[in-house]
Enzyme design. Sequence first.
Site, PDB file in Angstrom:
ATOM      1  N   HIS A   1      19.993  20.394  -7.258  1.00 41.36           N
ATOM      2  CA  HIS A   1      19.548  20.667  -8.473  1.00 41.36           C
ATOM      3  C   HIS A   1      19.512  19.408  -9.733  1.00 41.36           C
ATOM      4  CE1 HIS A   1      18.728  23.875 -11.830  1.00 41.36           C
ATOM      5  NE2 HIS A   1      18.273  24.354 -10.596  1.00 41.36           N
TER       6      HIS A   1
ATOM      7  N   HIS B   1       7.753  24.926  -4.662  1.00 38.84           N
ATOM      8  CA  HIS B   1       8.683  25.544  -5.402  1.00 38.84           C
ATOM      9  C   HIS B   1       8.128  26.558  -6.264  1.00 38.84           C
ATOM     10  CE1 HIS B   1      10.863  25.280  -9.430  1.00 38.84           C
ATOM     11  NE2 HIS B   1      11.914  25.143  -8.708  1.00 38.84           N
TER      12      HIS B   1
END
Length: 384
Positions: free
Chosen positions: A187, A287
């Site tokens: 992340h 994504h």
Amino acid sequence: MSKITEYELFEVPPRWLFLKLETTDGVVGWGEPVVEGRAHSVRAAVEELMDNYVLGTDPAAIEDHWQAMYRGGFYRGGPVLMSAIAGIDQALWDIKGKHFGAPVHELLGGATRDRMRVYQWIGGDRPSEVAEQAELKVEAGLTAVKMNATAELERIDTPASVQAAVNRLEEVREAVGPEIDIGVDFHGRVSKPMAKRLAKALEPYEPMFIEEPVLPEHNDVLPEIAQHTTIPIATGERMYSRWDFKQVFENGAVDLIQPDLSHAGGITEVKKIASMAEAYDVALAPHCPLGPIALASCLQVDTCSPNALIQEQSLNIHYNQRNDVLDYLEDKSAFEYEDGYVAVPDEPGLGIQMDEQYIRKQAERPVNWHNPVWRHEDGSVAEW
């Protein structure tokens, strides 16, 4: 000749922005132009692009519209403008598919597969209870899950922080066994030295990939990180055009790219990025922690891209408070998952029917989602 006559924008819970385009022949197209936490900024960008480049024009000229919206401004690129272009592009493809009575992937060369594998998030922002959640997803038929590796980390953190990440992955691996894939998302929270340590420590548990091991502005160090592990490296959710992806293709460190269909210029641009990746033997896994229009757009590109590996989707993701993906669809069977796969879309356009009445009702509710600002123990801002 059909022309685009009007548009509307709907900001809806949990954190999405929907765009509706209408044409003179009555065809409606839908797009999802949003940056999570920057919906108001993207709304303004969509209005500017629509009013100056798109309204009153032929919706069929998608490539020309894309070029005009991108190259028509002296300053270009970045999350806000590329997300605005992405949502408009999705809606234009939806219109074109409906005009020809075909799903978008048929207009892009046709299907390369019958179904698309999907994965499910577990564990939340600060990962916890991951083993239990992984077992539940596997019992529901999924064959792959993804989890955050850590909460916030210092630039050089303690051995205990590394061990905690290892323990979580070990618990999930023991719970689901070797037949299930586990993606691990760094992340962008992790500095280069910690990424090297984590990658080495997690390797015995064979994650499917490590995602965004460093922030995209540090993509130049990915080859160094790759030297410390055999785990496939994934990145791309914060990269917005084929030009952003050039470096990672050329340096050879990335095995899986994750462009976002609502951030990286839409269907037109991500299809080009996918083809670039194929030439470098890099897989595609778009994504998509977003809404139904973004997911439908992903599946159209996945369907006609031979290097598409797996698809992120946000059903029951921890961000989806108050509303979820299926709530905004008239036909909620569009995203039925079976044995860890979803069928390729076969309806015209994006392959979904939006529930406009429900959208309008939800758009009346206040929405002001922003990601949290995390801080280290000394009070300095941490990466979320």
